[in-house]
Design a protein around this motif. Structure first.
Motif, PDB file in Angstrom:
ATOM      1  N   LYS A 283     -67.612  80.155  66.224  1.00 21.60           N
ATOM      2  CA  LYS A 283     -68.728  79.350  65.954  1.00 21.60           C
ATOM      3  C   LYS A 283     -68.166  79.263  64.243  1.00 21.60           C
ATOM      4  O   LYS A 283     -69.064  77.506  64.324  1.00 21.60           O
ATOM      5  N   THR A 284     -67.502  79.164  63.662  1.00 22.85           N
ATOM      6  CA  THR A 284     -67.323  78.498  62.569  1.00 22.85           C
ATOM      7  C   THR A 284     -67.180  76.894  62.840  1.00 22.85           C
ATOM      8  O   THR A 284     -67.389  75.936  62.155  1.00 22.85           O
TER       9      THR A 284
ATOM     10  N   HIS B 294     -65.530  81.597  55.252  1.00 25.74           N
ATOM     11  CA  HIS B 294     -66.159  79.929  55.195  1.00 25.74           C
ATOM     12  C   HIS B 294     -65.186  79.172  54.849  1.00 25.74           C
ATOM     13  O   HIS B 294     -65.029  77.995  55.532  1.00 25.74           O
TER      14      HIS B 294
ATOM     15  N   ASP C 285     -75.613  81.680  58.815  1.00 28.77           N
ATOM     16  CA  ASP C 285     -74.665  82.645  59.498  1.00 28.77           C
ATOM     17  C   ASP C 285     -75.305  84.110  59.190  1.00 28.77           C
ATOM     18  O   ASP C 285     -75.862  84.207  58.746  1.00 28.77           O
TER      19      ASP C 285
HETATM   20 MG    MG Z   1     -67.935  83.777  62.462  1.00 27.33          MG
END
Ligand code: MG
Ligand code: ADP
Length: 701
Positions: free
Chosen positions: A312-313, A343, A406
Motif C-alpha cells: 500500500k505504501t 513510511h 494509514d
Molecule cells: Mg503498511
C-alpha cells in the motif's frame, strides 16, 4: 425536492418530537436522568429498545435447570443458613415438586430479608443458574414471596439500558406512556411505501410494539436471538439511518472544492524507473482509481484496503506524486511512531533520488528540530510524515492538497472530516486517501465505510512464499530454540515476540527483557537484539537497523513490531502466548515474515489448555494466509466492534442491528438509502434524527 410525503411528515403535530417532560409523571428530575441516556424527546423513548429479554412466561422445574442459563423457578424454603466463612453470606435452600433443591446465595442482605425466608415460604425467583458447592445455585436472584396460584408473566420481560437512579420498572413505565402516543402506522412510517413495500418488512408501528411488549404468542426463540421480524424491521431502519448519515457526511465534505491534481507522466516515469520492483497489477489498477479521483476538483474520499505486505505504501507514494507535480503538499499520518518511521524510510528511499524533500514531524520531534520542520511546512515543503501530531493545531500547511491516513480503523470518521480544515484556504479541502491493513468483508465495508470509496489490493507482490504456521505448547520451547539456532546457522533471521494481556508498556518491556536474557544464554554465538516500547527512539532505531542489516540474527520484541518493520531476510517468527492475541493482530505479526523468497515459518507458542475460541483462532491461522478470509472469521468470532477498533465501536453503537447477523440487509439498505437521499431528503433527515439524532446531540453536548 420536497414531495407530498415530505410535507406531511413536516407537520408540527408530530407527537414524537415533543419533549419527554410532556409525558405524565415525568418531572424535571426524571427528565434530567433520561437525558443521561440520550433521551430528550418522546420518540427517543420509542426507539430506546430492549437490550435483551428475560423469560418469565414459565416456571422451570428445578430438576430441569441448566447451569449457565437464566430461568424462573418457584419453590418452598426448606432451610436457611447465614454464615461468615470469608465474608457474610446467606444461603436459602428451596425445593419444588421435581424434588430437587436449589440454593439461593446472597452476599449482601438485610435482617428483614432473613426473616422473610421462613421455612415453608413460597418463593418465585429469576436468575442465572450456576454450579455451586452443593449442586446448582443462583447468586442474588430476583425473587418475591408468592401465595397460592400466582399467574406467570404473559410476555417476555424487556430489559432496557438503564442508568443510575433509573431502574427497569420505572423506565418501563415511562416507555409505556410514550408508546401510548405512537401515531397511527401511516404517520409513523418515514420510508416511502414504494421503497418499503417490495422489502416485505413489518410496519414500523407493529415492530416497535412487538419489541417493547412482545405478544404472548410471539416467537420467543427468535426474539431472544434478535431474528424476530419485528427486530429485523428495526435493524433495517437502523442500518438505513446510519448509512444515510454517513452518506450525508460524505456529501457535505464533497461540497468543498479540492485542487485538481492531474498526473505528470514524466515525474511518474522517473519515479517508477527508480523503484527496485515493478508494480503488481492490483497496484496499477488501484493507483489509476486514485489518479482519476485526484484529477477532479471534488475532494477524494478513498479507502485502499489490502492485506499486510500487499504494497500500500507505494500506492500512497504515487498519489503524493500527483500533489508534488501540481505544487501541493502531502501529509501522511500513521497511528504509531514506529509505523510513521517505516513510511519515512520508504518515502525517503524513493523521493531522495528525485530531490524531493520529506519532512519528519512526530510528537517526539521537539525544540529546534520541531521549529525547523514547522518552518519547512509553512514554506511549502512537499511531503510531511508523522503521527497524529500532524493534525494538531499549530501545524500549518500552506498548500496541503492530499492527506494520507494509514490504518484507518484507529481513526474516526470525525477526525477524517476535521482534515478539511487543514486545506489550502477558503472552501478548499485536501483529497483524502485512507490505507487500511485490516481487510473488511464487503457487507461490513458497506455499513462502516459508506462515506468512502473503496479500492482493494487483492494481490501480493510476486515471490512471496506463503508462511507456514505451526502451533506448539510452550512446554516445547526447547525445540523452538533449536529451530532458531538452525535457521540462524543458515544465515536467516528470526523474531521472538513477547505478548502480555496487560496494556502496560512496563510489564511488556520486562517480559521482553527476561526472554532476551534467556534466549541469549540459550543461544551462544548468536547475536540477540531487543526492542520494546520503553526504549529511547534512538536505541530502538539502532536495534532495528542492526536487525535490518543482519548484524542481529534474532530480534526479541514486544508487539511494537506489529506494524512497520520490513526485513525480507527474516523467515522465522515465534509468538509467545499466542492465545492471548486476536486474529487480526496475529495475522499482522505473521506478516512480518514471508517478505522474501525463502519459505517462512510462524510458530505460535501457547499456554495450554486452550479455550475453544483460542483454538479456533489458531486453527484459522494455520489454515489460511488470506487476510480477507481471516477478517471474515474474526468478525464471526469477535464481532465488528473489535475488528474495527474501539473508536469505531462507539460510532457504530447499534441498538438492534448487528452488522454481521444482518449483513444480508445491506444491499437493500444501500438501495433505499440512495433513493431516499435523492427523492426524499426531509424524510431521510428525520430518519437519522430518530435513530442517531439524540445520541449525536448527546455526544456533542
Ligand atoms: Mg503498511
Ligand atoms: P503494506 O501493504 O503492508 O503496507 P508495504 O507497502 O509495506 O505493504 O510493502 C511491503 C513490502 O513489499 C515492502 O518491502 C515493499 O517495498 C514491497 N513491495 C511493494 N510493492 C511491491 C511490488 N510490486 N513488488 C515487489 N515488492 C513490492
Amino acid at each position: 425536492m420536497t414531495t407530498s410525503a415530505d410535507k406531511r411528515q413536516q407537520q408540527p403535530e408530530d407527537s414524537g418530537l415533543a419533549s419527554v417532560a410532556t409525558l405524565p409523571g415525568v418531572g424535571p428530575a426524571l427528565a434530567e436522568t433520561l437525558r443521561k441516556l440520550g433521551i430528550e424527546r418522546v420518540q427517543d423513548l420509542w426507539f430506546h429498545l430492549p437490550l435483551r429479554y428475560e423469560d418469565r412466561t414459565r416456571i422451570t422445574p428445578i430438576r430441569d435447570l441448566v447451569a449457565g442459563e437464566s430461568a424462573q423457578v418457584e419453590g418452598v424454603v426448606e432451610a436457611v443458613e447465614t454464615g461468615f466463612r470469608y465474608r457474610p453470606q446467606l444461603r436459602v435452600a428451596i425445593g419444588d415438586a421435581s424434588r430437587e433443591t436449589l440454593v439461593l446465595r446472597f452476599f449482601h442482605f438485610r435482617r428483614q430479608q432473613i426473616e422473610q425466608f421462613k421455612t415453608g415460604t413460597r418463593l418465585r425467583c429469576y436468575g442465572a443458574v450456576r454450579h455451586g458447592q452443593h449442586g446448582l445455585e443462583m447468586v442474588h436472584p430476583q425473587y418475591r414471596v408468592v401465595h397460592g396460584e400466582t399467574p406467570v408473566e404473559a410476555t417476555l420481560t424487556p430489559i432496557y439500558p438503564v442508568t443510575e437512579g433509573l431502574g427497569q420498572q420505572r423506565l418501563r413505565g415511562v416507555i409505556e406512556k410514550a408508546l401510548a402516543r405512537l401515531p397511527d402506522a401511516a404517520v409513523l412510517e418515514l420510508i416511502p411505501q414504494e421503497l418499503l413495500g417490495p422489502l416485505g418488512l413489518m410496519p414500523l408501528r407493529d415492530a416497535l410494539l412487538g419489541v417493547h411488549r412482545p405478544a404472548p404468542d410471539s416467537d420467543v426463540t427468535a426474539l431472544l436471538a434478535g431474528g424476530h421480524p419485528a427486530q429485523q424491521r428495526l435493524a433495517f431502519e437502523e442500518l438505513l439511518a446510519h448509512h444515510i448519515s454517513l452518506k450525508r457526511l460524505r456529501a457535505k465534505f464533497r461540497k468543498h472544492r479540492a485542487p485538481a491534481l492531474p498526473v505528470d507522466p514524466d515525474l511518474r516515469k522517473r519515479f517508477l524507473d527508480a523503484l527496485p520492483f515493478t508494480l503488481t497489477r492490483a497496484q496499477r489498477r488501484v493507483s489509476e482509481e486514485v489518479a482519476r479521483d485526484l484529477a477532479r476538483r471534488v475532494p477524494m474520499l478513498r479507502l485502499v484496503q489490502g492485506d499486510v505486505g500487499s504494497g500500500k505504501t507505494v500506492v500512497a507514494a504515487l498519489a503524493a506524486l500527483h500533489a508534488i507535480a501540481n505544487g501541493r503538499q502531502t501529509a501522511l499520518m500513521a497511528p504509531t511512531e514506529l509505523l510513521a518511521e517505516q513510511h519515512l524510510r520508504s518515502f525517503r528511499a524513493w523521493f531522495d533520488p528525485l530531490d524531493i524533500e520529506v519532512v519528519w514531524l512526530a510528537g517526539k520531534v521537539t525544540g529546534r528540530a520541531r521549529a525547523a520542520a514547522l518552518a519547512k511546512l509553512a514554506a511549502g515543503a512537499p511531503i510531511a510524515i508523522g503521527t497524529h501530531a500532524l493534525m494538531q493545531a499549530g501545524v500549518e500547511f500552506t498548500r496541503l492538497g492530499l492527506a494520507i491516513v494509514d490504518e484507518q480503523h484507529r481513526f474516526g470518521v470525525q477526525q477524517r472530516m476535521n482534515l478539511r480544515d487543514k486545506g489550502a484556504g477558503a472552501g478548499e479541502a485536501p483529497h483524502q486517501l485512507v490505507l487500511t491493513a485490516t481487510p473488511i468483508p464487503r457487507t461490513l465495508a458497506m455499513s462502516a465505510y459508506a462515506d468512502l470509496d473503496v479500492s482493494t489490493l487483492d494481490e501480493l507482490p510476486p515471490e512471496r512464499t506463503p508462511v507456514r504456521t505451526v502451533a506448539l505448547a510452550n512446554t516445547r520451547r526447547d525445540e523452538v530454540t533449536e529451530r532458531i539456532r538452525a535457521a540462524c546457522a543458515e544465515g536467516r533471521q528470526a523474531y521472538w515476540v513477547c505478548t502480555l494481556i496487560e496494556d502496560s508498556e512496563l510489564l511488556q518491556a520486562q517480559a521482553a527483557e527476561v526472554a532476551h536474557a534467556q534466549l541469549s544464554a540459550a543461544l551462544p554465538g548468536i547475536s540477540v537484539g531487543l526492542v520494546h516500547g520503553r526504549m529511547k527512539p534512538r536505541e530502538k532505531q539502532a536495534a532495528m537497523d542492526a536487525f535490518k542489516e543482519g548484524r542481529i540474527a534474532l530480534l526479541v520484541a514486544t508487539t511494537v513490531i506489529e506494524v512497520g518493520v520490513d526485513v525480507p531476510n527474516a523467515s522465522l517468527m515465534v509468538i509467545e502466548n499466542a492465545e492471548r492475541l486476536g486474529l487480526a493482530q496475529l495475522h499482522q505479526l505473521r506478516g512480518r515474515v514471508g517478505r522474501g523468497s525463502v519459505a517462512s515459518t510462524c510458530v505460535l507458542l501457547y499456554q495450554p489448555p486452550l479455550s475453544g475460541l483460542a483454538k479456533q483462532r489458531i486453527e484459522t491461522l494455520r489454515e489460511t494466509n488470506d487476510g480477507f478470509a481471516i477478517a471474515e472469521k474474526d468478525l464471526r468470532l469477535r464481532g465488528p466492534g473489535e475488528l474495527l477498533g474501539t473508536r469505531q465501536t462507539g460510532e457504530m453503537g447499534f441498538r438492534v442491528a448487528d452488522i454481521v447477523r444482518d449483513a444480508a440487509l445491506m444491499p437493500s439498505v444501500q438501495r433505499v438509502g440512495m433513493a431516499m437521499l435523492r427523492a426524499h431528503p426531509v424524510l431521510a433527515h428525520r430518519l437519522t434524527e430518530r435513530w442517531i439524532g439524540a445520541a449525536a446531540r448527546f455526544a456533542s453536548a
